[in-house]
Design a protein around this motif. Structure first.
Motif, PDB file in Angstrom:
ATOM      1  N   VAL A  37      42.185  41.176  37.500  1.00 54.10           N
ATOM      2  CA  VAL A  37      41.346  40.648  37.765  1.00 54.10           C
ATOM      3  C   VAL A  37      40.814  41.303  39.166  1.00 54.10           C
ATOM      4  N   ARG A  39      41.404  44.468  39.907  1.00 50.56           N
ATOM      5  CA  ARG A  39      41.037  45.816  39.603  1.00 50.56           C
ATOM      6  C   ARG A  39      39.815  45.850  38.900  1.00 50.56           C
ATOM      7  N   ARG A  40      39.272  44.785  38.482  1.00 51.00           N
ATOM      8  CA  ARG A  40      38.058  44.515  37.618  1.00 51.00           C
ATOM      9  C   ARG A  40      38.395  44.959  36.219  1.00 51.00           C
ATOM     10  N   GLN A  41      39.331  44.392  35.816  1.00 51.02           N
ATOM     11  CA  GLN A  41      39.921  44.834  34.572  1.00 51.02           C
ATOM     12  C   GLN A  41      40.319  43.737  33.486  1.00 51.02           C
ATOM     13  N   SER A  42      39.474  42.601  33.787  1.00 52.95           N
ATOM     14  CA  SER A  42      40.081  41.323  33.105  1.00 52.95           C
ATOM     15  C   SER A  42      40.242  41.198  31.671  1.00 52.95           C
TER      16      SER A  42
END
Length: 76
Positions: A37, A39-42
């Protein structure tokens, strides 16, 4: 409820294994999920959670039993 009943619950072999496995999976999933989350890769966290179960199943089939080391390596 008495104290003896509560102690008998926590000395059960199956309950200890399930509790330990759930705790390890929860801790690992929480760490990986929070990292994803941040790293904005949820969606990566969602994919990892869905990929864990087949890995455990495959390790169970290949090891022929409940070998903890084999199951842990199959998840990775």
């Amino acid at each position: 409820m008495n104290l003896e009943f509560l102690l008998s619950i926590f000395t059960d072999y199956t309950l200890r294994n399930v509790a330990l496995g759930s705790a390890l999976l929860g801790i690992t999933g929480g760490i990986v999920g929070a990292f994803a989350v941040l790293r904005r890769q949820s969606l990566l966290g969602d994919a990892l959670s869905h990929a864990a179960l087949p890995g455990i199943g495959l390790a169970f089939l290949l090891s022929g039993g409940k070998a903890p080391c084999g199951c842990c390596w199959a998840e990775v």
